[in-house]
Structures are given as structure tokens and as C-alpha cells.
Design a protein around this motif. Structure first.
Motif, PDB file in Angstrom:
ATOM      1  N   LEU A 107       0.833  -1.204   0.000  1.00 52.26           N
ATOM      2  CA  LEU A 107       0.000   0.000   0.000  1.00 52.26           C
ATOM      3  C   LEU A 107       0.870   1.258   0.000  1.00 52.26           C
ATOM      4  CD1 LEU A 107      -2.770  -1.027   2.550  1.00 52.26           C
ATOM      5  CD2 LEU A 107      -3.035  -0.723   0.103  1.00 52.26           C
ATOM      6  N   GLU A 108       1.946   1.217   0.754  1.00 56.68           N
ATOM      7  CA  GLU A 108       2.850   2.355   0.778  1.00 56.68           C
ATOM      8  C   GLU A 108       3.549   2.530  -0.572  1.00 56.68           C
ATOM      9  OE1 GLU A 108       3.183   4.604   3.158  1.00 56.68           O
ATOM     10  OE2 GLU A 108       1.585   3.563   4.249  1.00 56.68           O
ATOM     11  N   GLN A 109       3.756   1.405  -1.274  1.00 58.58           N
ATOM     12  CA  GLN A 109       4.424   1.447  -2.574  1.00 58.58           C
ATOM     13  C   GLN A 109       3.446   1.698  -3.723  1.00 58.58           C
ATOM     14  OE1 GLN A 109       6.077  -2.500  -2.223  1.00 58.58           O
ATOM     15  NE2 GLN A 109       8.055  -1.731  -1.561  1.00 58.58           N
ATOM     16  N   LYS A 110       2.146   1.786  -3.405  1.00 61.03           N
ATOM     17  CA  LYS A 110       1.099   2.014  -4.411  1.00 61.03           C
ATOM     18  C   LYS A 110       1.050   0.877  -5.441  1.00 61.03           C
ATOM     19  CE  LYS A 110       0.587   6.185  -2.582  1.00 61.03           C
ATOM     20  NZ  LYS A 110       1.766   6.240  -1.697  1.00 61.03           N
ATOM     21  N   LEU A 111       1.266  -0.361  -4.981  1.00 58.94           N
ATOM     22  CA  LEU A 111       1.230  -1.522  -5.851  1.00 58.94           C
ATOM     23  C   LEU A 111      -0.104  -2.247  -5.702  1.00 58.94           C
ATOM     24  CD1 LEU A 111       4.850  -2.876  -5.251  1.00 58.94           C
ATOM     25  CD2 LEU A 111       4.024  -1.449  -7.130  1.00 58.94           C
ATOM     26  N   ASN A 112      -0.392  -3.144  -6.643  1.00 61.70           N
ATOM     27  CA  ASN A 112      -1.658  -3.867  -6.660  1.00 61.70           C
ATOM     28  C   ASN A 112      -1.445  -5.339  -6.346  1.00 61.70           C
ATOM     29  OD1 ASN A 112      -2.945  -1.453  -7.638  1.00 61.70           O
ATOM     30  ND2 ASN A 112      -2.198  -1.959  -9.689  1.00 61.70           N
ATOM     31  N   VAL A 113      -2.563  -6.035  -6.145  1.00 63.38           N
ATOM     32  CA  VAL A 113      -2.543  -7.488  -5.945  1.00 63.38           C
ATOM     33  C   VAL A 113      -3.606  -8.092  -6.842  1.00 63.38           C
ATOM     34  CG1 VAL A 113      -2.809  -9.388  -4.311  1.00 63.38           C
ATOM     35  CG2 VAL A 113      -1.793  -7.233  -3.544  1.00 63.38           C
ATOM     36  N   VAL A 114      -3.236  -9.111  -7.607  1.00 61.62           N
ATOM     37  CA  VAL A 114      -4.181  -9.821  -8.465  1.00 61.62           C
ATOM     38  C   VAL A 114      -4.272 -11.264  -7.972  1.00 61.62           C
ATOM     39  CG1 VAL A 114      -4.633 -10.673 -10.792  1.00 61.62           C
ATOM     40  CG2 VAL A 114      -3.750  -8.357 -10.468  1.00 61.62           C
ATOM     41  N   ILE A 115      -5.492 -11.687  -7.639  1.00 55.68           N
ATOM     42  CA  ILE A 115      -5.717 -13.034  -7.112  1.00 55.68           C
ATOM     43  C   ILE A 115      -6.608 -13.792  -8.086  1.00 55.68           C
ATOM     44  CG2 ILE A 115      -6.532 -14.386  -5.146  1.00 55.68           C
ATOM     45  CD1 ILE A 115      -6.280 -11.853  -3.435  1.00 55.68           C
ATOM     46  N   SER A 116      -6.161 -14.957  -8.519  1.00 56.33           N
ATOM     47  CA  SER A 116      -6.971 -15.756  -9.446  1.00 56.33           C
ATOM     48  C   SER A 116      -7.037 -17.205  -8.968  1.00 56.33           C
ATOM     49  CB  SER A 116      -6.386 -15.699 -10.864  1.00 56.33           C
ATOM     50  OG  SER A 116      -5.087 -16.259 -10.886  1.00 56.33           O
ATOM     51  N   GLY A 117      -8.099 -17.886  -9.363  1.00 58.05           N
ATOM     52  CA  GLY A 117      -8.288 -19.279  -8.980  1.00 58.05           C
ATOM     53  C   GLY A 117      -9.719 -19.698  -9.245  1.00 58.05           C
ATOM     54  N   LYS A 118      -9.939 -20.987  -9.320  1.00 59.14           N
ATOM     55  CA  LYS A 118     -11.272 -21.488  -9.623  1.00 59.14           C
ATOM     56  C   LYS A 118     -12.225 -21.262  -8.452  1.00 59.14           C
ATOM     57  CE  LYS A 118     -10.136 -26.241  -8.226  1.00 59.14           C
ATOM     58  NZ  LYS A 118      -9.993 -27.634  -8.696  1.00 59.14           N
ATOM     59  N   THR A 119     -13.509 -21.492  -8.697  1.00 60.32           N
ATOM     60  CA  THR A 119     -14.534 -21.301  -7.671  1.00 60.32           C
ATOM     61  C   THR A 119     -14.206 -22.110  -6.425  1.00 60.32           C
ATOM     62  OG1 THR A 119     -16.227 -20.919  -9.342  1.00 60.32           O
ATOM     63  CG2 THR A 119     -16.980 -21.550  -7.145  1.00 60.32           C
ATOM     64  N   GLY A 120     -14.281 -21.462  -5.265  1.00 59.81           N
ATOM     65  CA  GLY A 120     -14.041 -22.147  -4.006  1.00 59.81           C
ATOM     66  C   GLY A 120     -12.593 -22.230  -3.591  1.00 59.81           C
ATOM     67  N   SER A 121     -11.698 -21.619  -4.348  1.00 66.59           N
ATOM     68  CA  SER A 121     -10.273 -21.716  -4.016  1.00 66.59           C
ATOM     69  C   SER A 121      -9.860 -20.738  -2.912  1.00 66.59           C
ATOM     70  CB  SER A 121      -9.417 -21.476  -5.269  1.00 66.59           C
ATOM     71  OG  SER A 121      -9.661 -20.187  -5.803  1.00 66.59           O
ATOM     72  N   GLY A 122     -10.740 -19.826  -2.560  1.00 68.57           N
ATOM     73  CA  GLY A 122     -10.449 -18.911  -1.458  1.00 68.57           C
ATOM     74  C   GLY A 122     -10.032 -17.518  -1.876  1.00 68.57           C
ATOM     75  N   LYS A 123     -10.323 -17.130  -3.104  1.00 66.34           N
ATOM     76  CA  LYS A 123      -9.930 -15.805  -3.610  1.00 66.34           C
ATOM     77  C   LYS A 123     -10.529 -14.684  -2.769  1.00 66.34           C
ATOM     78  CE  LYS A 123     -11.924 -16.502  -7.524  1.00 66.34           C
ATOM     79  NZ  LYS A 123     -12.462 -17.828  -7.164  1.00 66.34           N
ATOM     80  N   THR A 124     -11.841 -14.737  -2.587  1.00 65.71           N
ATOM     81  CA  THR A 124     -12.528 -13.680  -1.854  1.00 65.71           C
ATOM     82  C   THR A 124     -12.064 -13.633  -0.406  1.00 65.71           C
ATOM     83  OG1 THR A 124     -14.477 -13.814  -3.280  1.00 65.71           O
ATOM     84  CG2 THR A 124     -14.791 -12.824  -1.116  1.00 65.71           C
ATOM     85  N   TYR A 125     -11.835 -14.788   0.188  1.00 61.99           N
ATOM     86  CA  TYR A 125     -11.404 -14.837   1.590  1.00 61.99           C
ATOM     87  C   TYR A 125     -10.061 -14.126   1.744  1.00 61.99           C
ATOM     88  CZ  TYR A 125     -10.784 -16.448   6.341  1.00 61.99           C
ATOM     89  OH  TYR A 125     -10.619 -16.471   7.709  1.00 61.99           O
ATOM     90  N   ILE A 126      -9.109 -14.453   0.875  1.00 63.10           N
ATOM     91  CA  ILE A 126      -7.781 -13.841   0.973  1.00 63.10           C
ATOM     92  C   ILE A 126      -7.876 -12.335   0.721  1.00 63.10           C
ATOM     93  CG2 ILE A 126      -5.508 -13.692  -0.127  1.00 63.10           C
ATOM     94  CD1 ILE A 126      -5.608 -16.719  -0.464  1.00 63.10           C
ATOM     95  N   ALA A 127      -8.664 -11.930  -0.277  1.00 64.37           N
ATOM     96  CA  ALA A 127      -8.829 -10.501  -0.569  1.00 64.37           C
ATOM     97  C   ALA A 127      -9.399  -9.771   0.646  1.00 64.37           C
ATOM     98  CB  ALA A 127      -9.728 -10.316  -1.780  1.00 64.37           C
ATOM     99  N   CYS A 128     -10.412 -10.353   1.279  1.00 62.36           N
ATOM    100  CA  CYS A 128     -11.029  -9.716   2.443  1.00 62.36           C
ATOM    101  C   CYS A 128     -10.100  -9.753   3.657  1.00 62.36           C
ATOM    102  CB  CYS A 128     -12.361 -10.383   2.769  1.00 62.36           C
ATOM    103  SG  CYS A 128     -13.674 -10.036   1.575  1.00 62.36           S
ATOM    104  N   ALA A 129      -9.312 -10.821   3.787  1.00 60.17           N
ATOM    105  CA  ALA A 129      -8.350 -10.899   4.888  1.00 60.17           C
ATOM    106  C   ALA A 129      -7.302  -9.804   4.756  1.00 60.17           C
ATOM    107  CB  ALA A 129      -7.686 -12.278   4.913  1.00 60.17           C
ATOM    108  N   LEU A 130      -6.856  -9.539   3.538  1.00 57.23           N
ATOM    109  CA  LEU A 130      -5.904  -8.446   3.309  1.00 57.23           C
ATOM    110  C   LEU A 130      -6.568  -7.095   3.574  1.00 57.23           C
ATOM    111  CD1 LEU A 130      -4.095  -9.731   0.085  1.00 57.23           C
ATOM    112  CD2 LEU A 130      -3.176  -9.659   2.407  1.00 57.23           C
ATOM    113  N   GLY A 131      -7.851  -6.987   3.218  1.00 58.04           N
ATOM    114  CA  GLY A 131      -8.589  -5.768   3.525  1.00 58.04           C
ATOM    115  C   GLY A 131      -8.721  -5.550   5.017  1.00 58.04           C
ATOM    116  N   ASN A 132      -8.987  -6.627   5.743  1.00 57.33           N
ATOM    117  CA  ASN A 132      -9.076  -6.573   7.198  1.00 57.33           C
ATOM    118  C   ASN A 132      -7.746  -6.114   7.801  1.00 57.33           C
ATOM    119  OD1 ASN A 132      -8.671  -7.816   9.973  1.00 57.33           O
ATOM    120  ND2 ASN A 132     -10.832  -8.256   9.704  1.00 57.33           N
TER     121      ASN A 132
END
Length: 262
Positions: A107-132
Motif C-alpha cells: 500500500l505504501e508502494q502504491k502496488l496492486n494485488v491480483v488473485i486468481s483461482g477457480k470457484t471455491g479456491s479462497g480468492k474472496t477470503y484472501i482478498a477480504c483478509a488483506l482488507g481486514n
């Protein structure tokens, strides 16, 4: 003896102490409460030690209150945290990489994160965990499913609030865009996505999650020029997290709930 007469001089002094009211006026509610209800076990401490403890408790209360406000505003779809991520052998998740991202240096470096994977692989969970994790470190966060975000953009255009809405998105420190690539995008939607990417480029961070690998994002946009521009502003300065789970994480979580009941 009346109830008022039974009060000791010390207690009367506390209740009449104008310092308490001044602390309240300064919004130092925890410190004011500690003066109203003094802890006798702290009386052996020096003045500096007692003052330091009061300041510490006030600071912690304000910090926790800010974190709760940030979490409410983020509207994360899952109550996820880094500590609960499952790094079992069936999942190709590098623990060191996730923990490094959780430190929020990206975040300090103004970089992004791209998460990909099939349904149920945990994409949303990891994204929300990083948001938390970002909220707990004091960063503003906002979660959107891209289909819902595009609808909100259309509503903003219809009410002449488009510029204001896009400016609000630009100022969010971490924008989480989930479910990219559920459908191909129209030319207008492509331009809106490019506008978001352009406004945040080298200014703020974005997490994008979806089933489609980033190499295939070109196929989502009808105009190759727009596709190139989006890829240039998002992918080329991103950490890539590719998930490959042999078992759906929904199934894993269900098993954890069911087993204690057996």
C-alpha cells in the motif's frame, strides 16, 4: 446520615473536579472515566506512571474505535483475517507471500494485488483478509463485486454524481474489486474500469480477484486499446497470487463445522 454526607472528601472532589469536564470537552472520554472511577490499585504508582496509563488506554480506545469505523466502511463480504487462512497441502498458497502482503507495504508502494483461482479456491477470503489487515493498520478500504460496482457507476451517471463517485473511489487507499471476468464487458463498462485504473495508477492500491487468470483479461474487453491500457495500469505493477486448490474451501470449512457435531 444522608447519602451526600457519607461521601468522603476525596469522592466529592472527584465529582466536582472541573478537570473531568474539561477532559470530556476534549473528547478524552476514557481518561475522564478513569478520573471519575479511580483504580485504587494504581495509587502506588507515580503521577507520571498513572498519567501514562491513562493516555495509553485513551489511545487504545480511539485506535480500536477507528478500526471498527474502517471495517464498517470497508463493507467486506467475508469476516476474514490473515491468521485464519488455511495453508494445507492441497492449496498452493505461499504463507510467506501472504504474510508479507498482510504487512501492507504494498500500500505504501502504491502496488496492486491480483488473485486468481477457480470457484471455491479462497480468492474472496484472501482478498477480504488483506482488507481486514489494512483496516487494522489504519488504511481506508472498500470492497465491491465488479458487477455491483458497475451498476453503482450507472446510477451515479444517471444522478449526475459520476465525477463525485469516481473521486471517492480514487481516494480509497485499498480498493478491492471481486469477481472480475464473470462476463465480458461492454465498451462503456470497459471505459469505466479504465477510468478507475487510471485514477489510481501510482496513487493507491487495488486488489482484483476472479476466476480468470490475468493473462486472459484481454478477452474481456472489446477494444484492444482499452484492454492494453487496463493491463498496463493494473497488471504490470501487481503482486500475482494464483490459487490452485484440489478441494473447495467451502467444503473444507463445512467439514470443520460438521466434525465437532459428530
Amino acid at each position: 446520615m444522608s447519602e451526600a454526607a457519607a461521601l468522603t472528601p476525596e469522592v466529592v472532589c472527584v465529582f466536582n473536579n472541573p478537570t473531568v469536564e474539561k477532559l470530556r470537552d476534549l473528547k478524552l472520554k476514557v481518561m475522564a472515566q478513569m478520573m471519575l472511577e479511580p483504580d485504587q490499585s494504581l495509587m502506588e504508582l507515580t503521577f507520571e506512571e498513572r498519567l501514562g496509563m491513562m493516555v495509553e488506554k485513551e489511545w487504545l480506545a480511539r485506535r480500536n474505535s477507528r478500526i471498527q469505523r474502517l471495517l464498517r466502511s470497508a463493507a467486506l463480504s467475508i469476516n476474514a483475517c490473515i491468521e485464519d487462512i488455511d495453508y494445507c497441502a492441497d492449496r498452493s498458497i505461499e504463507k510467506k507471500s501472504i504474510q508479507a502482503l498482510a504487512g501492507c507495504s504494498f500500500l505504501e508502494q502504491k502496488l496492486n494485488v491480483v488473485i486468481s483461482g477457480k470457484t471455491g479456491s479462497g480468492k474472496t477470503y484472501i482478498a477480504c483478509a488483506l482488507g481486514n489487515a489494512a483496516c487494522r493498520q489504519g488504511y481506508s478500504v472498500k470492497y465491491f463485486r465488479i458487477p455491483e460496482l458497475l451498476l453503482e457507476i450507472q446510477e451515479a451517471k444517471g444522478s449526475n454524481q459520476y465525477s463525485k463517485f469516481m473521486t471517492q473511489l480514487q481516494h480509497i487507499k485499498l480498493l478491492i474489486l471481486d469477481d472480475i471476468g464473470l462476463n465480458s464487458y461492454s465498451l462503456e463498462e470497459s471505459r469505466d474500469i479504465l477510468e478507475i485504473a487510471e485514477s489510481r495508477y501510482n496513487k493507491a492500491s487495488t486488489i482484483m480477484a476472479g476466476q480468470i487468470a490475468h493473462e486472459k483479461w484481454y478477452e474481456l474487453f472489446p477494444d484492444p486499446t482499452i484492454a492494453d491500457a487496463i493491463m498496463d495500469r493494473i497488471i504490470h505493477n501487481s503482486y500475482i497470487v494464483e490459487l490452485d486448490s484440489k478441494k473447495s474451501m467451502r467444503e473444507v470449512m463445512a467439514e470443520k463445522v460438521i466434525k465437532p457435531l459428530m
